[in-house]
Structures are given as C-alpha cells and as structure tokens.
Design an enzyme around this catalytic site. Sequence first.
Site, PDB file in Angstrom:
ATOM      1  CD  GLU A 172     -13.380  -9.869  27.957  1.00 61.98           C
ATOM      2  OE1 GLU A 172     -13.601  -9.969  26.740  1.00 61.98           O
ATOM      3  OE2 GLU A 172     -14.130  -9.261  28.736  1.00 61.98           O
TER       4      GLU A 172
ATOM      5  CE  LYS B 282     -16.181 -12.673  26.757  1.00 62.99           C
ATOM      6  NZ  LYS B 282     -17.490 -11.989  26.872  1.00 62.99           N
TER       7      LYS B 282
END
Length: 294
Positions: free
Chosen positions: A176, A213
């Site tokens: 992420e 993400k």
Amino acid sequence: MNEKQFDKVKNGKGFIAALDQSGGSTPKALAAYGVLENSYSNEDEMFTLVHDMRTRIITSPAFDAAHILGAILFEQTMDREIEGMYTADYLTEKKDIVPFLKIDKGLADEANGVQLMKPITDLDELLKRANERHIFGTKMRSVIKEANEEGIQAVVDQQFEIGKQIIAAGLVPIIEPEVDIHSADKAACEAILKTEIHKHLDQLQDNENIMLKLTIPTETNLYRELIDHPRVVRVVALSGGYSTDVANEKLKANDGLIASFSRALSQDLNANQTDDEFNNSLEKAVKSIYEASI
C-alpha cells in the site's frame, strides 16, 4: 496457502473491509463512533472498546460474504476473540471472509516528499503468529505526498523488499503506497508510482504473488495494466479521506478496481445506535461499496 481463499480474493465479487485502525488512529476512530476519550483511562481500555466496535461490525448480519471478500485486522484484533474464537477463525469459519493483518508500525518522518514505513523489527515473529492465527495475507502502508522520483522509488523498493519476506512466509502481501489525495502533484505521483510498481512486478517469480492497495487515481483506469499483471492477485482502492459517496463514484469509473475502505465503511455507525439502526446503517454502506466495486 489456503487455495480456496486465494481463489475467492482473486476472482470473487465484493470488497475488502479495512478494520485495522491502530494505536495512533484508534482514538479518532472511536470518537467518530461516538466513544469519546473520557470513556477510557488507558490504552488497554481503549483497545477493548475498539475491539467491541469491530466485534459489533463483524458479527452484524450486514457484514457478510455475499458482499465482502476479506477484512484487514489490527494486530490486537488478531489476538482477541469473538464469541470464543480468534477473530481470523471467526471470519473464516462463521463468515467465509478472508482475514488479513496490518503489519506496519506506522510512518517515518517525511523525506523526499514521502513517508516510508518505520522498521518492522519483529517481522519474522509477527508472520509466524499470523500463520498460527490462520491469517491469509498482510497489509503495510507508506504515504506519497510529492512527485519526487527518488522518494517514490524508495517507497516501492521498501514495500517490495518486505513483501518478498511475507511471500516467503506463505502469506500474500497487500502493498500500500498511498498517494495523499490532497497532494498538489497527485496525478504526477501516480504516474511515477505506476512505473516503479511495474518494474518490481516484472521481477517477481511465477510463484510470487502480491496485492496492491492504491489511492483511486486521478486519471481513470491508470492502473489497468497493474490489475491485469499475472503476479497481481487483486488491486484494491483506499478511500483516502473521501466520503463514502465520493469514493464510490470515483471507484465506479475504474474497471477492475475494488474497494478496501475504512472510514467510508464505518462513517455512519455509532455506539448509541440500536442494533437495528446499526445493522441498517452498515448494510447501506456495505451494499453501496459493493455496488461500486463490481
């Protein structure tokens, strides 16, 4: 690795629920839920209250496998129980929802327009415990604020270096590198980020799989190549501070991108709601995020 869970995450319809607020963000999450800081006097009491909140969400009939593929947990949530079962086991066995674990220790100070992750000093032990608790994958967050190539490269290098350790432990990492939605250079940051991620994906072996993400991009479908990459299990989007309605509208425009929302999932939930009120509010959020994801 659980192949049934792998197939569900890769091919299922739905989204990933983010229930992983940690130490620094927990008071804010509780306050948004209607539990103010005068309701607890120490960290243990605080984490008990946030576990009660997460338990209420997870046990709600609105939190179901028809709409939700997986849930990201905070470390303390992993080690606590719901109805006599460890949280990940409850998710798997009672809900058919795939459990993930947030493993980062927060962000380092900003340098070169980014915030790297702080060192994860107990990573090997944490991954061992994650396997013991039947966790499927992990999640770790960095933040990008400026279109600084050196900084963004450092973020992606760090994420993939740790990601390979996670893969070696038999887990699937969610990488992420969040781009701040308030960045004046957001689109430029995302263009650099995409290039750097693609370089690392092309270096992975056939048995090395990751998830991503990412902030919903300024340029629609910018991440389509990443979504279609053979080493990518799934690309999920963070809400990044957008309201549920705004995040859903932005998400709908991006083919193949599904949600992994935190605040946008729980923004209308309150500790003082009756069970019916709580479940109805959660159901509304779950269904709207699901529709945006498919």
